[in-house]
Design a protein around this motif. Structure first.
Motif, PDB file in Angstrom:
ATOM      1  N   GLY A   1     -18.931 -38.402  59.925  1.00 47.60           N
ATOM      2  CA  GLY A   1     -19.151 -39.618  59.056  1.00 47.60           C
ATOM      3  C   GLY A   1     -17.765 -40.166  58.207  1.00 47.60           C
ATOM      4  O   GLY A   1     -16.705 -39.525  58.925  1.00 47.60           O
ATOM      5  N   ASP A   2     -18.015 -41.174  57.461  1.00 46.60           N
ATOM      6  CA  ASP A   2     -16.925 -41.848  57.189  1.00 46.60           C
ATOM      7  C   ASP A   2     -15.682 -40.860  56.596  1.00 46.60           C
ATOM      8  O   ASP A   2     -14.679 -40.856  57.005  1.00 46.60           O
ATOM      9  N   PHE A   3     -16.025 -39.797  55.852  1.00 41.92           N
ATOM     10  CA  PHE A   3     -14.981 -38.995  54.982  1.00 41.92           C
ATOM     11  C   PHE A   3     -14.275 -38.050  56.117  1.00 41.92           C
ATOM     12  O   PHE A   3     -13.147 -37.534  55.783  1.00 41.92           O
ATOM     13  N   ASN A   4     -15.233 -37.831  57.074  1.00 38.66           N
ATOM     14  CA  ASN A   4     -14.500 -36.880  58.270  1.00 38.66           C
ATOM     15  C   ASN A   4     -13.272 -37.777  58.764  1.00 38.66           C
ATOM     16  O   ASN A   4     -12.182 -37.298  59.062  1.00 38.66           O
ATOM     17  N   VAL A   5     -13.727 -39.087  59.216  1.00 42.19           N
ATOM     18  CA  VAL A   5     -12.682 -39.841  59.718  1.00 42.19           C
ATOM     19  C   VAL A   5     -11.292 -40.315  58.826  1.00 42.19           C
ATOM     20  O   VAL A   5     -10.379 -40.131  59.344  1.00 42.19           O
ATOM     21  N   TYR A   6     -11.635 -40.612  57.446  1.00 44.41           N
ATOM     22  CA  TYR A   6     -10.794 -40.833  56.617  1.00 44.41           C
ATOM     23  C   TYR A   6      -9.683 -39.505  56.794  1.00 44.41           C
ATOM     24  O   TYR A   6      -8.533 -39.914  56.895  1.00 44.41           O
ATOM     25  N   ALA A   7     -10.251 -38.330  56.685  1.00 42.30           N
ATOM     26  CA  ALA A   7      -9.239 -37.132  56.523  1.00 42.30           C
ATOM     27  C   ALA A   7      -8.559 -37.169  57.948  1.00 42.30           C
ATOM     28  O   ALA A   7      -7.185 -36.753  58.277  1.00 42.30           O
TER      29      ALA A   7
ATOM     30  N   GLN B   1     -15.552 -42.320  70.661  1.00 44.04           N
ATOM     31  CA  GLN B   1     -16.552 -41.028  71.495  1.00 44.04           C
ATOM     32  C   GLN B   1     -15.871 -39.774  71.770  1.00 44.04           C
ATOM     33  O   GLN B   1     -16.504 -38.871  71.674  1.00 44.04           O
ATOM     34  N   ASP B   2     -14.388 -39.780  72.027  1.00 43.35           N
ATOM     35  CA  ASP B   2     -14.004 -38.628  72.145  1.00 43.35           C
ATOM     36  C   ASP B   2     -13.901 -37.738  70.882  1.00 43.35           C
ATOM     37  O   ASP B   2     -14.161 -36.565  70.999  1.00 43.35           O
ATOM     38  N   PHE B   3     -13.623 -38.504  69.835  1.00 42.03           N
ATOM     39  CA  PHE B   3     -13.563 -37.644  68.399  1.00 42.03           C
ATOM     40  C   PHE B   3     -15.055 -37.141  68.216  1.00 42.03           C
ATOM     41  O   PHE B   3     -15.011 -36.097  67.740  1.00 42.03           O
ATOM     42  N   VAL B   4     -16.071 -37.868  68.349  1.00 43.70           N
ATOM     43  CA  VAL B   4     -17.376 -37.509  68.277  1.00 43.70           C
ATOM     44  C   VAL B   4     -17.772 -36.473  69.212  1.00 43.70           C
ATOM     45  O   VAL B   4     -18.421 -35.249  68.569  1.00 43.70           O
ATOM     46  N   THR B   5     -17.176 -36.277  70.325  1.00 48.16           N
ATOM     47  CA  THR B   5     -17.696 -35.252  71.208  1.00 48.16           C
ATOM     48  C   THR B   5     -17.025 -33.908  70.662  1.00 48.16           C
ATOM     49  O   THR B   5     -17.866 -32.896  70.541  1.00 48.16           O
ATOM     50  N   LYS B   6     -15.898 -34.104  70.205  1.00 45.68           N
ATOM     51  CA  LYS B   6     -15.146 -32.925  69.791  1.00 45.68           C
ATOM     52  C   LYS B   6     -15.524 -32.600  68.481  1.00 45.68           C
ATOM     53  O   LYS B   6     -15.871 -31.285  68.162  1.00 45.68           O
ATOM     54  N   PHE B   7     -16.202 -33.206  67.660  1.00 46.58           N
ATOM     55  CA  PHE B   7     -16.645 -33.294  66.390  1.00 46.58           C
ATOM     56  C   PHE B   7     -18.036 -32.172  66.732  1.00 46.58           C
ATOM     57  O   PHE B   7     -18.203 -31.253  66.133  1.00 46.58           O
ATOM     58  N   ARG B   8     -18.929 -33.123  67.392  1.00 46.01           N
ATOM     59  CA  ARG B   8     -20.145 -32.037  67.509  1.00 46.01           C
ATOM     60  C   ARG B   8     -19.818 -30.933  68.373  1.00 46.01           C
ATOM     61  O   ARG B   8     -20.896 -30.035  67.675  1.00 46.01           O
ATOM     62  N   ALA B   9     -19.060 -30.821  69.092  1.00 47.75           N
ATOM     63  CA  ALA B   9     -18.809 -29.354  69.657  1.00 47.75           C
ATOM     64  C   ALA B   9     -18.616 -28.500  68.609  1.00 47.75           C
ATOM     65  O   ALA B   9     -19.054 -26.999  68.804  1.00 47.75           O
ATOM     66  N   GLN B  10     -17.676 -28.742  67.706  1.00 47.44           N
ATOM     67  CA  GLN B  10     -17.112 -27.712  66.783  1.00 47.44           C
ATOM     68  C   GLN B  10     -18.110 -27.553  65.654  1.00 47.44           C
ATOM     69  O   GLN B  10     -18.225 -26.522  65.117  1.00 47.44           O
ATOM     70  N   PHE B  11     -18.785 -28.600  65.068  1.00 47.40           N
ATOM     71  CA  PHE B  11     -19.617 -28.525  63.749  1.00 47.40           C
ATOM     72  C   PHE B  11     -21.215 -28.629  64.309  1.00 47.40           C
ATOM     73  O   PHE B  11     -21.863 -28.757  62.762  1.00 47.40           O
ATOM     74  N   ASN B  12     -21.543 -29.237  65.334  1.00 46.36           N
ATOM     75  CA  ASN B  12     -22.860 -29.243  65.575  1.00 46.36           C
ATOM     76  C   ASN B  12     -23.691 -30.222  64.798  1.00 46.36           C
ATOM     77  O   ASN B  12     -24.864 -30.269  64.557  1.00 46.36           O
ATOM     78  N   THR B  13     -22.882 -31.375  64.408  1.00 46.90           N
ATOM     79  CA  THR B  13     -23.404 -32.531  63.799  1.00 46.90           C
ATOM     80  C   THR B  13     -22.797 -33.655  63.777  1.00 46.90           C
ATOM     81  O   THR B  13     -21.442 -33.551  64.754  1.00 46.90           O
ATOM     82  N   ASP B  14     -23.241 -34.984  63.459  1.00 45.06           N
ATOM     83  CA  ASP B  14     -22.495 -36.106  63.699  1.00 45.06           C
ATOM     84  C   ASP B  14     -21.202 -36.256  62.795  1.00 45.06           C
ATOM     85  O   ASP B  14     -21.338 -36.012  61.420  1.00 45.06           O
TER      86      ASP B  14
ATOM     87  N   ARG C   1     -15.235 -30.225  51.652  1.00 46.10           N
ATOM     88  CA  ARG C   1     -15.719 -29.948  52.945  1.00 46.10           C
ATOM     89  C   ARG C   1     -15.797 -30.722  54.266  1.00 46.10           C
ATOM     90  O   ARG C   1     -15.283 -30.424  55.284  1.00 46.10           O
ATOM     91  N   LEU C   2     -15.996 -31.998  53.905  1.00 48.63           N
ATOM     92  CA  LEU C   2     -15.869 -33.195  55.114  1.00 48.63           C
ATOM     93  C   LEU C   2     -14.346 -33.452  55.602  1.00 48.63           C
ATOM     94  O   LEU C   2     -14.120 -33.588  56.580  1.00 48.63           O
ATOM     95  N   TRP C   3     -13.577 -33.293  54.421  1.00 47.60           N
ATOM     96  CA  TRP C   3     -12.148 -33.514  54.527  1.00 47.60           C
ATOM     97  C   TRP C   3     -11.485 -32.327  55.655  1.00 47.60           C
ATOM     98  O   TRP C   3     -10.762 -32.737  56.704  1.00 47.60           O
ATOM     99  N   GLN C   4     -12.091 -31.382  55.463  1.00 45.95           N
ATOM    100  CA  GLN C   4     -11.516 -30.045  56.003  1.00 45.95           C
ATOM    101  C   GLN C   4     -12.114 -30.186  57.412  1.00 45.95           C
ATOM    102  O   GLN C   4     -11.212 -30.044  58.384  1.00 45.95           O
ATOM    103  N   GLN C   5     -13.014 -30.593  57.610  1.00 48.77           N
ATOM    104  CA  GLN C   5     -13.520 -30.677  59.025  1.00 48.77           C
ATOM    105  C   GLN C   5     -12.751 -31.795  59.775  1.00 48.77           C
ATOM    106  O   GLN C   5     -12.402 -31.542  61.095  1.00 48.77           O
ATOM    107  N   GLY C   6     -12.543 -32.872  59.180  1.00 48.08           N
ATOM    108  CA  GLY C   6     -11.594 -34.055  59.897  1.00 48.08           C
ATOM    109  C   GLY C   6     -10.053 -33.505  60.195  1.00 48.08           C
ATOM    110  O   GLY C   6      -9.706 -33.729  61.114  1.00 48.08           O
ATOM    111  N   PHE C   7      -9.828 -32.619  59.231  1.00 40.65           N
ATOM    112  CA  PHE C   7      -8.333 -32.028  59.260  1.00 40.65           C
ATOM    113  C   PHE C   7      -8.278 -31.184  60.287  1.00 40.65           C
ATOM    114  O   PHE C   7      -7.124 -31.026  61.164  1.00 40.65           O
TER     115      PHE C   7
END
Length: 387
Positions: A312-318, A297-310, A61-67
């Motif tokens: 973590g490592d496994f999102n970033v790995y993907a 911070q650009d990545f974090v902003t996009k991630f928060r906007a799409q998933f409403n959370t911060d 699930r975390l991978w899919q968010q990063g992908f």
């Protein structure tokens, strides 16, 4: 390849035979390229072998968010030379028995130019012979086992190796404790992690006063933790994943240990499951959403906007893994051999987690990268400044 019927009348048989030969030639020209990526204008496909169900499904699930974030960026920027990038997922449950047939399927699918995964090193290592014989890059982006890239020239990983992780772990432990109790997963990965930690701890003057394996599916480890507590350690070290780390730290507090805890993972699941029991926890990590770097911070902003959370490592790995393979394809070509060439020749891959790096061509691991020390405070992992 289609099979063609031949008619009985001589003239018809000749014409049909000619048509058949021409058709076969066209098919061979279209799909026989061992480099993969059969068309020049269709999507570019990457295969993903990873857990979408089973005990490790949270990581999928975390991978899919990063992908998802990476795909949106890549395709908005024109994909690979104007071709859209897409993924073909197969649910492996991170089980070696399933990764092997998945590898065969991906190797046979000539539209796939590289594979991402699997989650655990044993699951990936089991499939390595298939990928290497099939000349399809296997990009094990979360595979820290030192033996993973020894599978052959098509096995690559940006992951920091287990020996480096545990050397740094022991270094950070040594700053806060001279006596520790250690619990580790009773798996090949867990045993290897303990061996590396034990060696580094001894070198740094840390005495392991108690150690014990725990089963991956344990629900009650209190008898083990009571023995670890009774050894009177300054700290308890856990070598494992997020769910078992949360179980350990909660039950460790239940049996009355109030000292420093090192363990778990930088994932939302661990933070949620462990709750207040993990406050002050220290882990190895590669990423913190509080990092002020603009790309982060650009990545974090996009991630928060799409998933409403911060993230973590496994999102970033993907996220980083897909960007790296796309960069390799742009460098060497959107084919199987082009990906390999790109990984070999590109000198400046850029990632959110690892920064700018290139691959060591002997180990097929990144040059000189190191984990960072993360401290859990106020329900968030923040960097201490140590790398």
């Amino acid at each position: 390849m289609s099979r063609f019927s031949l008619f009985s009348r001589p003239l018809t048989r000749v014409v049909a035979g000619a048509v058949a030969a021409a058709s076969v030639a066209a098919v061979v020209a279209g799909c026989g390229d061992s480099g993969g990526g059969a068309t020049d204008d269709g999507p570019v496909y990457f295969g993903v072998s990873g857990p979408r169900t089973g005990a490790s499904a949270e990581y999928g699930r975390l991978w899919q968010q990063g992908f998802d974030i990476a795909l949106a960026e890549i395709n908005a920027a024109g994909g690979i030379n104007g071709r859209k990038v897409e993924l073909k997922w197969e649910d492996s449950q991170s089980d070696p028995k399933q990764t092997v047939p998945i590898a065969t399927k991906f190797v046979d699918d000539k539209s796939i130019i590289a594979e991402l995964g699997d989650f655990s090193s044993p699951a990936s290592i089991a499939a390595s012979p298939i990928y290497n014989r099939g000349k399809l890059v296997q990009y094990g982006f979360t595979n820290s086992a030192v033996d993973f890239t020894k599978g052959g020239p098509y096995s690559w990983s940006p992951s920091i190796t287990l020996d480096v992780f545990q050397e740094r772990n022991a270094e950070w432990v040594s700053k806060k404790a001279k006596k520790v109790s250690v619990v580790y997963l009773e798996t090949d990965w867990g045993k290897q992690a303990f061996q590396f930690f034990e060696k580094s701890a001894k070198q740094k003057g840390v005495d392991i006063v108690y150690s014990s394996p725990i089963l991956p599916d344990s629900t009650d480890v209190k008898p083990i933790l009571i023995k670890g507590r009774e050894a009177n350690p300054d700290a308890v070290v856990h070598l494992g994943y997020g769910p078992d780390g949360a179980l350990v730290v909660k039950q460790l507090r239940d049996v009355g240990f109030t000292g420093q805890f090192f363990g778990g993972q930088n994932t939302p699941q661990f933070i949620s499951l462990a709750g207040a029991a993990a406050e002050g926890d220290i882990v190895n990590g590669i990423f913190s959403p509080s990092d002020p770097d603009k790309k982060v911070q650009d990545f974090v902003t996009k991630f928060r906007a799409q998933f409403n959370t911060d993230p973590g490592d496994f999102n970033v790995y993907a996220y980083d893994a897909l960007h790296v393979l796309v960069q390799a394809a742009k460098k060497g070509g959107a084919t199987r051999e082009g990906i390999l060439e790109g990984l070999k020749t590109e000198k400046q891959f850029t990632g959110i987690g690892l920064g700018t790096f290139a691959f060591d061509q002997e180990t097929r691991r990144p040059h000189g990268v190191a984990p960072r020390e993360l401290l859990l405070t106020g329900g968030k992992f923040v960097p201490t400044g140590n790398r």
